[in-house]
Design a protein around this motif. Structure first.
Motif, mmCIF file in Angstrom:
data_model
loop_
_atom_site.group_PDB
_atom_site.id
_atom_site.type_symbol
_atom_site.label_atom_id
_atom_site.label_comp_id
_atom_site.label_asym_id
_atom_site.label_seq_id
_atom_site.Cartn_x
_atom_site.Cartn_y
_atom_site.Cartn_z
ATOM 1 N N HIS A 177 -1.108 11.516 14.131
ATOM 2 C CA HIS A 177 -0.575 10.169 13.841
ATOM 3 C C HIS A 177 -0.102 10.177 12.392
ATOM 4 O O HIS A 177 -0.904 10.115 11.451
ATOM 5 C CB HIS A 177 -1.652 9.100 14.043
ATOM 6 C CG HIS A 177 -1.123 7.690 13.957
ATOM 7 N ND1 HIS A 177 -1.867 6.592 14.288
ATOM 8 C CD2 HIS A 177 0.097 7.203 13.561
ATOM 9 C CE1 HIS A 177 -1.150 5.497 14.107
ATOM 10 N NE2 HIS A 177 0.042 5.834 13.653
ATOM 11 N N ILE A 228 -2.593 5.626 -4.934
ATOM 12 C CA ILE A 228 -3.721 5.810 -4.023
ATOM 13 C C ILE A 228 -3.468 7.083 -3.233
ATOM 14 O O ILE A 228 -2.317 7.460 -2.994
ATOM 15 C CB ILE A 228 -3.955 4.590 -3.095
ATOM 16 C CG1 ILE A 228 -2.744 4.308 -2.219
ATOM 17 C CG2 ILE A 228 -4.347 3.358 -3.892
ATOM 18 C CD1 ILE A 228 -3.002 3.222 -1.185
ATOM 19 N N LEU A 262 0.830 -1.208 0.000
ATOM 20 C CA LEU A 262 0.000 0.000 0.000
ATOM 21 C C LEU A 262 0.865 1.258 0.000
ATOM 22 O O LEU A 262 0.546 2.247 -0.667
ATOM 23 C CB LEU A 262 -0.823 0.029 1.283
ATOM 24 C CG LEU A 262 -2.176 -0.656 1.293
ATOM 25 C CD1 LEU A 262 -2.726 -0.632 2.693
ATOM 26 C CD2 LEU A 262 -3.090 0.065 0.318
ATOM 27 N N PHE A 263 1.947 1.208 0.771
ATOM 28 C CA PHE A 263 2.771 2.414 0.899
ATOM 29 C C PHE A 263 3.533 2.695 -0.393
ATOM 30 O O PHE A 263 3.784 3.849 -0.736
ATOM 31 C CB PHE A 263 3.710 2.304 2.097
ATOM 32 C CG PHE A 263 2.987 2.292 3.433
ATOM 33 C CD1 PHE A 263 1.619 2.518 3.513
ATOM 34 C CD2 PHE A 263 3.672 2.060 4.608
ATOM 35 C CE1 PHE A 263 0.946 2.512 4.731
ATOM 36 C CE2 PHE A 263 3.016 2.048 5.835
ATOM 37 C CZ PHE A 263 1.650 2.270 5.898
ATOM 38 N N LEU A 308 2.825 8.722 9.514
ATOM 39 C CA LEU A 308 3.743 7.633 9.168
ATOM 40 C C LEU A 308 4.870 8.186 8.316
ATOM 41 O O LEU A 308 4.609 8.854 7.306
ATOM 42 C CB LEU A 308 2.995 6.545 8.397
ATOM 43 C CG LEU A 308 1.793 5.930 9.116
ATOM 44 C CD1 LEU A 308 1.024 5.002 8.178
ATOM 45 C CD2 LEU A 308 2.219 5.186 10.374
ATOM 46 N N ASN A 324 6.968 -0.873 14.393
ATOM 47 C CA ASN A 324 6.512 -2.238 14.623
ATOM 48 C C ASN A 324 7.258 -3.157 13.663
ATOM 49 O O ASN A 324 7.395 -2.829 12.482
ATOM 50 C CB ASN A 324 5.008 -2.341 14.379
ATOM 51 C CG ASN A 324 4.210 -1.511 15.374
ATOM 52 O OD1 ASN A 324 4.590 -1.401 16.534
ATOM 53 N ND2 ASN A 324 3.117 -0.923 14.927
ATOM 54 N N PHE A 337 2.928 10.847 5.765
ATOM 55 C CA PHE A 337 1.501 11.070 5.515
ATOM 56 C C PHE A 337 0.709 10.637 6.738
ATOM 57 O O PHE A 337 1.184 9.834 7.557
ATOM 58 C CB PHE A 337 1.050 10.304 4.260
ATOM 59 C CG PHE A 337 1.428 8.857 4.243
ATOM 60 C CD1 PHE A 337 0.587 7.887 4.783
ATOM 61 C CD2 PHE A 337 2.664 8.448 3.739
ATOM 62 C CE1 PHE A 337 0.943 6.553 4.780
ATOM 63 C CE2 PHE A 337 3.023 7.104 3.738
ATOM 64 C CZ PHE A 337 2.167 6.164 4.268
ATOM 65 N N ARG A 338 -0.509 11.169 6.856
ATOM 66 C CA ARG A 338 -1.335 10.862 8.025
ATOM 67 C C ARG A 338 -1.852 9.425 7.956
ATOM 68 O O ARG A 338 -2.266 8.962 6.899
ATOM 69 C CB ARG A 338 -2.523 11.828 8.107
ATOM 70 C CG ARG A 338 -2.098 13.232 8.431
ATOM 71 C CD ARG A 338 -3.264 14.144 8.704
ATOM 72 N NE ARG A 338 -2.836 15.520 8.552
ATOM 73 C CZ ARG A 338 -2.125 16.200 9.429
ATOM 74 N NH1 ARG A 338 -1.760 15.613 10.569
ATOM 75 N NH2 ARG A 338 -1.761 17.442 9.191
ATOM 76 N N ASP A 339 -1.823 8.774 9.120
ATOM 77 C CA ASP A 339 -2.355 7.411 9.214
ATOM 78 C C ASP A 339 -3.868 7.459 8.995
ATOM 79 O O ASP A 339 -4.563 8.338 9.500
ATOM 80 C CB ASP A 339 -2.030 6.821 10.594
ATOM 81 C CG ASP A 339 -2.207 5.318 10.633
ATOM 82 O OD1 ASP A 339 -1.211 4.605 10.817
ATOM 83 O OD2 ASP A 339 -3.359 4.845 10.472
ATOM 84 N N VAL A 340 -4.380 6.511 8.219
ATOM 85 C CA VAL A 340 -5.799 6.489 7.878
ATOM 86 C C VAL A 340 -6.656 6.129 9.107
ATOM 87 O O VAL A 340 -7.849 6.434 9.131
ATOM 88 C CB VAL A 340 -6.023 5.506 6.701
ATOM 89 C CG1 VAL A 340 -6.048 4.054 7.165
ATOM 90 C CG2 VAL A 340 -7.254 5.846 5.898
ATOM 91 N N ASN A 341 -6.042 5.520 10.107
ATOM 92 C CA ASN A 341 -6.764 5.097 11.315
ATOM 93 C C ASN A 341 -6.006 5.623 12.540
ATOM 94 O O ASN A 341 -5.358 4.872 13.270
ATOM 95 C CB ASN A 341 -6.842 3.556 11.341
ATOM 96 C CG ASN A 341 -7.626 3.041 12.520
ATOM 97 O OD1 ASN A 341 -8.459 3.753 13.095
ATOM 98 N ND2 ASN A 341 -7.366 1.804 12.915
ATOM 99 N N GLN A 375 3.318 -5.457 13.126
ATOM 100 C CA GLN A 375 3.455 -4.856 11.789
ATOM 101 C C GLN A 375 2.424 -5.465 10.842
ATOM 102 O O GLN A 375 2.255 -6.686 10.768
ATOM 103 C CB GLN A 375 4.872 -5.103 11.246
ATOM 104 C CG GLN A 375 5.111 -4.416 9.909
ATOM 105 C CD GLN A 375 6.567 -4.470 9.467
ATOM 106 O OE1 GLN A 375 7.392 -5.137 10.098
ATOM 107 N NE2 GLN A 375 6.875 -3.774 8.389
ATOM 108 N N THR A 376 1.731 -4.595 10.125
ATOM 109 C CA THR A 376 0.719 -5.063 9.162
ATOM 110 C C THR A 376 1.033 -4.648 7.735
ATOM 111 O O THR A 376 0.547 -5.266 6.794
ATOM 112 C CB THR A 376 -0.679 -4.533 9.529
ATOM 113 O OG1 THR A 376 -0.645 -3.101 9.535
ATOM 114 C CG2 THR A 376 -1.142 -5.057 10.883
ATOM 115 N N VAL A 377 1.815 -3.599 7.573
ATOM 116 C CA VAL A 377 2.215 -3.160 6.224
ATOM 117 C C VAL A 377 3.726 -3.354 6.114
ATOM 118 O O VAL A 377 4.489 -2.773 6.901
ATOM 119 C CB VAL A 377 1.838 -1.687 5.958
ATOM 120 C CG1 VAL A 377 2.306 -1.269 4.574
ATOM 121 C CG2 VAL A 377 0.329 -1.476 6.092
ATOM 122 N N ILE A 393 1.200 4.583 -2.387
ATOM 123 C CA ILE A 393 1.126 5.987 -1.943
ATOM 124 C C ILE A 393 2.317 6.762 -2.493
ATOM 125 O O ILE A 393 2.168 7.889 -2.983
ATOM 126 C CB ILE A 393 1.032 6.055 -0.400
ATOM 127 C CG1 ILE A 393 -0.367 5.576 0.039
ATOM 128 C CG2 ILE A 393 1.312 7.471 0.102
ATOM 129 C CD1 ILE A 393 -0.547 5.448 1.539
#
Ligand code: 5GP
Length: 114
Positions: A38, A14, A5-6, A40, A87, A28-32, A94-96, A9
């Motif tokens: 917040h 996106i 995803l990044f 990233l 993370n 950029f701002r975290d979507v959540n 870590q998810t991304v 970006i």
């Protein structure tokens, strides 16, 4: 270039609310968001995790942290305080899998994290 995803970006495939950019770093701002601020901070050069970093990445890692600190000063919350988080892999949450530094601010942080 990273296919996460990044990476999308970075390539503007996106949308993201970009707050800082230079030759090597994008922020950029975290979507959540988990705090009023917040953001990233990511290297434009793909690096999946902190665990993948090698000695030759030292300067880039330093630039990421310095970009966080400069943003905090510029936005006026440096003295009040903030938290940076990386993370790493599954237990780190870590998810991304494009290395990123979370910059969190605007509320009191707790320790230890959950
Ligand atoms: P991790 O869990 O890997 O440390 O953090 C990934 C972060 O990326 C999460 O805080 C999540 O909210 C954020 N995120 C995931 N997808 C997107 C997206 O498409 N846009 C933005 N701006 N943030 C994202």
């Amino acid at each position: 270039m990273s296919d996460t995803l990044f990476g999308k970006i970075i390539r503007r495939e996106i949308p993201a609310d970009i707050v800082y950019e230079d030759d090597e770093v994008l922020a950029f701002r975290d979507v959540n968001p988990q705090a009023p601020v917040h953001v990233l901070f990511i290297p434009k050069r793909p690096l999946a995790t902190l665990d993948d970093a090698v000695a030759g990445d030292a300067e880039l890692l330093g630039k990421l942290l310095l970009a966080c600190a400069a943003y905090a000063k510029r936005e006026g919350f440096a003295q009040q305080g903030y938290r940076t988080v990386i993370n790493c892999n599954e237990h780190g949450g870590q998810t991304v899998f494009h290395l990123h530094v979370h910059l969190l601010a605007g509320r009191r942080m707790h320790w230890p994290p959950g």
